[in-house]
Design an enzyme around this catalytic site. Structure first.
Site, PDB file in Angstrom:
ATOM      1  N   ALA A 255       3.137  -0.712   5.176  1.00 29.36           N
ATOM      2  CA  ALA A 255       2.492  -0.709   6.531  1.00 29.36           C
ATOM      3  C   ALA A 255       2.115  -2.081   7.053  1.00 29.36           C
ATOM      4  O   ALA A 255       2.234  -2.923   7.952  1.00 29.36           O
ATOM      5  CB  ALA A 255       1.586   0.177   6.154  1.00 29.36           C
TER       6      ALA A 255
ATOM      7  N   ARG B 103      12.980   5.093  12.404  1.00 28.14           N
ATOM      8  CA  ARG B 103      11.844   5.298  12.454  1.00 28.14           C
ATOM      9  C   ARG B 103      11.319   5.562  13.505  1.00 28.14           C
ATOM     10  O   ARG B 103      11.747   5.007  14.653  1.00 28.14           O
ATOM     11  CB  ARG B 103      11.261   5.793  11.214  1.00 28.14           C
ATOM     12  CG  ARG B 103      12.075   5.488  10.005  1.00 28.14           C
ATOM     13  CD  ARG B 103      11.052   5.200   8.415  1.00 28.14           C
ATOM     14  NE  ARG B 103      10.021   6.320   8.814  1.00 28.14           N
ATOM     15  CZ  ARG B 103       9.139   5.892   7.793  1.00 28.14           C
ATOM     16  NH1 ARG B 103       9.361   5.171   6.560  1.00 28.14           N
ATOM     17  NH2 ARG B 103       7.869   6.938   7.774  1.00 28.14           N
TER      18      ARG B 103
ATOM     19  N   GLU C  49      12.808  -9.396   1.835  1.00 26.24           N
ATOM     20  CA  GLU C  49      11.445  -8.706   2.618  1.00 26.24           C
ATOM     21  C   GLU C  49      12.087  -6.681   2.329  1.00 26.24           C
ATOM     22  O   GLU C  49      13.398  -7.153   2.196  1.00 26.24           O
ATOM     23  CB  GLU C  49      10.932  -8.558   4.244  1.00 26.24           C
ATOM     24  CG  GLU C  49       9.925  -6.966   3.935  1.00 26.24           C
ATOM     25  CD  GLU C  49       9.391  -7.476   5.185  1.00 26.24           C
ATOM     26  OE1 GLU C  49       8.852  -8.240   5.157  1.00 26.24           O
ATOM     27  OE2 GLU C  49       9.500  -6.995   5.815  1.00 26.24           O
TER      28      GLU C  49
ATOM     29  N   PRO D 185       0.913  -1.256   0.167  1.00 25.88           N
ATOM     30  CA  PRO D 185       0.290  -0.029  -0.178  1.00 25.88           C
ATOM     31  C   PRO D 185       1.016   1.655   0.105  1.00 25.88           C
ATOM     32  O   PRO D 185       1.932   1.128   0.207  1.00 25.88           O
ATOM     33  CB  PRO D 185      -0.701  -0.565   1.221  1.00 25.88           C
ATOM     34  CG  PRO D 185      -0.364  -1.054   2.114  1.00 25.88           C
ATOM     35  CD  PRO D 185       0.555  -2.170   1.639  1.00 25.88           C
ATOM     36  N   ASN D 186       0.396   2.068  -0.362  1.00 25.35           N
ATOM     37  CA  ASN D 186       0.795   3.272  -0.742  1.00 25.35           C
ATOM     38  C   ASN D 186       2.598   3.219  -1.828  1.00 25.35           C
ATOM     39  O   ASN D 186       2.631   4.856  -1.659  1.00 25.35           O
ATOM     40  CB  ASN D 186       1.276   4.050   1.011  1.00 25.35           C
ATOM     41  CG  ASN D 186      -0.051   4.668   1.578  1.00 25.35           C
ATOM     42  OD1 ASN D 186      -0.950   5.073   0.540  1.00 25.35           O
ATOM     43  ND2 ASN D 186      -0.328   3.955   2.453  1.00 25.35           N
TER      44      ASN D 186
ATOM     45  N   TYR E 106      10.997   8.812   1.192  1.00 24.01           N
ATOM     46  CA  TYR E 106      11.352   7.860   0.503  1.00 24.01           C
ATOM     47  C   TYR E 106      11.773   7.953  -1.036  1.00 24.01           C
ATOM     48  O   TYR E 106      11.824   7.295  -2.038  1.00 24.01           O
ATOM     49  CB  TYR E 106       9.645   7.248  -0.039  1.00 24.01           C
ATOM     50  CG  TYR E 106       9.576   6.456   1.067  1.00 24.01           C
ATOM     51  CD1 TYR E 106       9.738   5.288   1.710  1.00 24.01           C
ATOM     52  CD2 TYR E 106       8.064   7.445   1.948  1.00 24.01           C
ATOM     53  CE1 TYR E 106       9.282   5.628   2.713  1.00 24.01           C
ATOM     54  CE2 TYR E 106       7.856   7.146   2.653  1.00 24.01           C
ATOM     55  CZ  TYR E 106       7.867   5.791   3.290  1.00 24.01           C
ATOM     56  OH  TYR E 106       6.758   5.562   4.758  1.00 24.01           O
TER      57      TYR E 106
ATOM     58  N   ARG F 240       6.868   1.407  13.805  1.00 30.47           N
ATOM     59  CA  ARG F 240       7.301   0.537  12.677  1.00 30.47           C
ATOM     60  C   ARG F 240       8.422  -0.204  13.101  1.00 30.47           C
ATOM     61  O   ARG F 240       8.950  -0.981  12.321  1.00 30.47           O
ATOM     62  CB  ARG F 240       7.868   1.634  11.334  1.00 30.47           C
ATOM     63  CG  ARG F 240       7.488   2.122  10.330  1.00 30.47           C
ATOM     64  CD  ARG F 240       8.166   3.346   9.847  1.00 30.47           C
ATOM     65  NE  ARG F 240       7.494   4.314   9.956  1.00 30.47           N
ATOM     66  CZ  ARG F 240       5.974   4.407   9.100  1.00 30.47           C
ATOM     67  NH1 ARG F 240       5.475   3.840   8.385  1.00 30.47           N
ATOM     68  NH2 ARG F 240       5.192   5.946   9.159  1.00 30.47           N
TER      69      ARG F 240
ATOM     70  N   ASN G  34       7.722  -5.465  -1.016  1.00 27.14           N
ATOM     71  CA  ASN G  34       7.976  -4.038  -0.173  1.00 27.14           C
ATOM     72  C   ASN G  34       6.488  -4.985   0.400  1.00 27.14           C
ATOM     73  O   ASN G  34       5.443  -4.510  -0.332  1.00 27.14           O
ATOM     74  CB  ASN G  34       8.044  -3.415  -0.850  1.00 27.14           C
ATOM     75  CG  ASN G  34       8.276  -2.377   0.321  1.00 27.14           C
ATOM     76  OD1 ASN G  34       7.761  -1.983   1.143  1.00 27.14           O
ATOM     77  ND2 ASN G  34       9.078  -0.865   0.223  1.00 27.14           N
TER      78      ASN G  34
ATOM     79  N   HIS H 277       3.707  -4.152   9.669  1.00 28.66           N
ATOM     80  CA  HIS H 277       3.853  -4.201  10.722  1.00 28.66           C
ATOM     81  C   HIS H 277       2.895  -4.698  11.137  1.00 28.66           C
ATOM     82  O   HIS H 277       3.192  -4.384  12.435  1.00 28.66           O
ATOM     83  CB  HIS H 277       3.915  -2.779  10.926  1.00 28.66           C
ATOM     84  CG  HIS H 277       5.201  -1.754  10.266  1.00 28.66           C
ATOM     85  ND1 HIS H 277       6.400  -2.054  10.610  1.00 28.66           N
ATOM     86  CD2 HIS H 277       4.558  -0.678   9.155  1.00 28.66           C
ATOM     87  CE1 HIS H 277       7.354  -1.882   9.713  1.00 28.66           C
ATOM     88  NE2 HIS H 277       6.615  -0.533   8.575  1.00 28.66           N
TER      89      HIS H 277
ATOM     90  N   HIS I 247      12.606  -2.758   2.037  1.00 31.12           N
ATOM     91  CA  HIS I 247      11.874  -1.659   2.337  1.00 31.12           C
ATOM     92  C   HIS I 247      13.206  -0.274   2.009  1.00 31.12           C
ATOM     93  O   HIS I 247      13.707  -0.249   1.640  1.00 31.12           O
ATOM     94  CB  HIS I 247      11.542  -1.046   4.392  1.00 31.12           C
ATOM     95  CG  HIS I 247      10.626  -2.130   4.421  1.00 31.12           C
ATOM     96  ND1 HIS I 247       9.464  -1.500   4.615  1.00 31.12           N
ATOM     97  CD2 HIS I 247      10.849  -3.599   4.934  1.00 31.12           C
ATOM     98  CE1 HIS I 247       9.584  -2.934   5.074  1.00 31.12           C
ATOM     99  NE2 HIS I 247       9.881  -3.628   5.574  1.00 31.12           N
ATOM    100  N   LEU I 248      12.112   0.988   1.121  1.00 32.12           N
ATOM    101  CA  LEU I 248      13.205   2.356   0.999  1.00 32.12           C
ATOM    102  C   LEU I 248      13.597   2.970   2.169  1.00 32.12           C
ATOM    103  O   LEU I 248      15.192   3.057   2.165  1.00 32.12           O
ATOM    104  CB  LEU I 248      12.088   2.724  -0.131  1.00 32.12           C
ATOM    105  CG  LEU I 248      11.435   2.714  -1.154  1.00 32.12           C
ATOM    106  CD1 LEU I 248      10.051   2.755  -1.425  1.00 32.12           C
ATOM    107  CD2 LEU I 248      12.602   1.860  -2.452  1.00 32.12           C
ATOM    108  N   SER I 249      13.230   3.026   2.990  1.00 31.79           N
ATOM    109  CA  SER I 249      13.320   4.012   3.911  1.00 31.79           C
ATOM    110  C   SER I 249      13.699   2.454   5.411  1.00 31.79           C
ATOM    111  O   SER I 249      14.024   1.623   5.179  1.00 31.79           O
ATOM    112  CB  SER I 249      12.612   4.394   5.100  1.00 31.79           C
ATOM    113  OG  SER I 249      11.415   3.575   5.410  1.00 31.79           O
TER     114      SER I 249
ATOM    115  N   ARG J 241       5.479  10.803  -2.655  1.00 29.73           N
ATOM    116  CA  ARG J 241       4.557  10.692  -1.524  1.00 29.73           C
ATOM    117  C   ARG J 241       6.172  10.393  -0.593  1.00 29.73           C
ATOM    118  O   ARG J 241       7.251   9.829  -1.090  1.00 29.73           O
ATOM    119  CB  ARG J 241       3.862   9.270  -1.290  1.00 29.73           C
ATOM    120  CG  ARG J 241       4.535   8.901  -0.700  1.00 29.73           C
ATOM    121  CD  ARG J 241       4.269   7.643   0.347  1.00 29.73           C
ATOM    122  NE  ARG J 241       4.122   6.713   1.768  1.00 29.73           N
ATOM    123  CZ  ARG J 241       4.208   5.200   2.052  1.00 29.73           C
ATOM    124  NH1 ARG J 241       4.548   4.689   1.273  1.00 29.73           N
ATOM    125  NH2 ARG J 241       4.080   5.177   2.801  1.00 29.73           N
TER     126      ARG J 241
ATOM    127  N   ASP K 296       1.720 -14.856   6.951  1.00 26.93           N
ATOM    128  CA  ASP K 296       1.239 -16.853   7.242  1.00 26.93           C
ATOM    129  C   ASP K 296       1.168 -17.362   5.617  1.00 26.93           C
ATOM    130  O   ASP K 296       1.246 -18.182   4.966  1.00 26.93           O
ATOM    131  CB  ASP K 296      -0.542 -16.607   7.487  1.00 26.93           C
ATOM    132  CG  ASP K 296      -0.447 -17.203   9.043  1.00 26.93           C
ATOM    133  OD1 ASP K 296       0.766 -16.881   9.809  1.00 26.93           O
ATOM    134  OD2 ASP K 296      -1.763 -16.892   9.574  1.00 26.93           O
TER     135      ASP K 296
END
Ligand code: DQA
Length: 153
Positions: free
Chosen positions: A81, A111, A102, A14-15, A27, A115, A78, A84, A104-106, A22, A91
């Site tokens: 959110a 943070r 997995e 998402p996002n 990001y 998170r 990725n 978290h 993540h950009l950040s 954004r 599952d």
């Protein structure tokens, strides 16, 4: 083995469709389309295929994960959110038992406390966080170099 190159499924949660606009201070300014283009160029260098998808919906992300069985040899995800919060994605990744990384950009470790809870990561081989689009590219390199990355049926 059909001789077709192994396919890696890249899932953006998402996002991430809003990348570029954004919170660029967190990001960066690269769009999702630009990241997917970088992945395609690298995939062709590495002799693998990538299939890139984005969704803002948890169920749609699960459908993508389930749909990877027998079609894809590995997953770069990725979860945004959902990393978290989502026991369902955790599952689902365990259920399909494909090698997953997995990303993540950040750097989520630097943070907010919200998170710091990582739910989906435990279902993955490892996590790459904080390197911008290079997080995705390194995950793809890792999967492509992994012996267990067999070509699909
Ligand atoms: C993110 C980090 C998450 O905490 C956040 O919710 C995102 C993006 C990242 O790529 O840095 O949506 O996954």
């Amino acid at each position: 083995m059909t001789g077709s190159p192994p396919r890696v499924l890249v899932i953006h949660g998402p996002n991430l469709n809003l990348l570029g606009a954004r919170e660029p201070q967190i990001y960066g300014t690269k769009t999702l389309a630009a990241i997917d283009a970088e992945l395609r160029v690298l995939a062709s260098d590495l002799g693998v295929e990538v299939e890139c998808h984005q969704s803002n919906h948890e169920g749609a992300l699960l459908d993508l994960i389930h749909g990877a069985v027998r079609r894809c040899a590995g997953i770069v995800i990725n979860p945004g959110a959902f990393a978290h919060t989502s026991v369902a994605i955790h599952d689902g990744l365990r259920a399909v038992a494909l090698p997953a990384v997995e990303v993540h950009l950040s750097n989520i470790h630097g943070r907010e406390p919200l998170r710091q809870r990582m739910i989906t990561a435990a279902a993955c081989i490892g996590v790459i966080s904080g390197l911008g689009s290079a997080s995705y590219l390194l995950a793809l390199r890792y999967l492509a170099a992994t012996r267990s990355l067999a070509a699909p049926d």
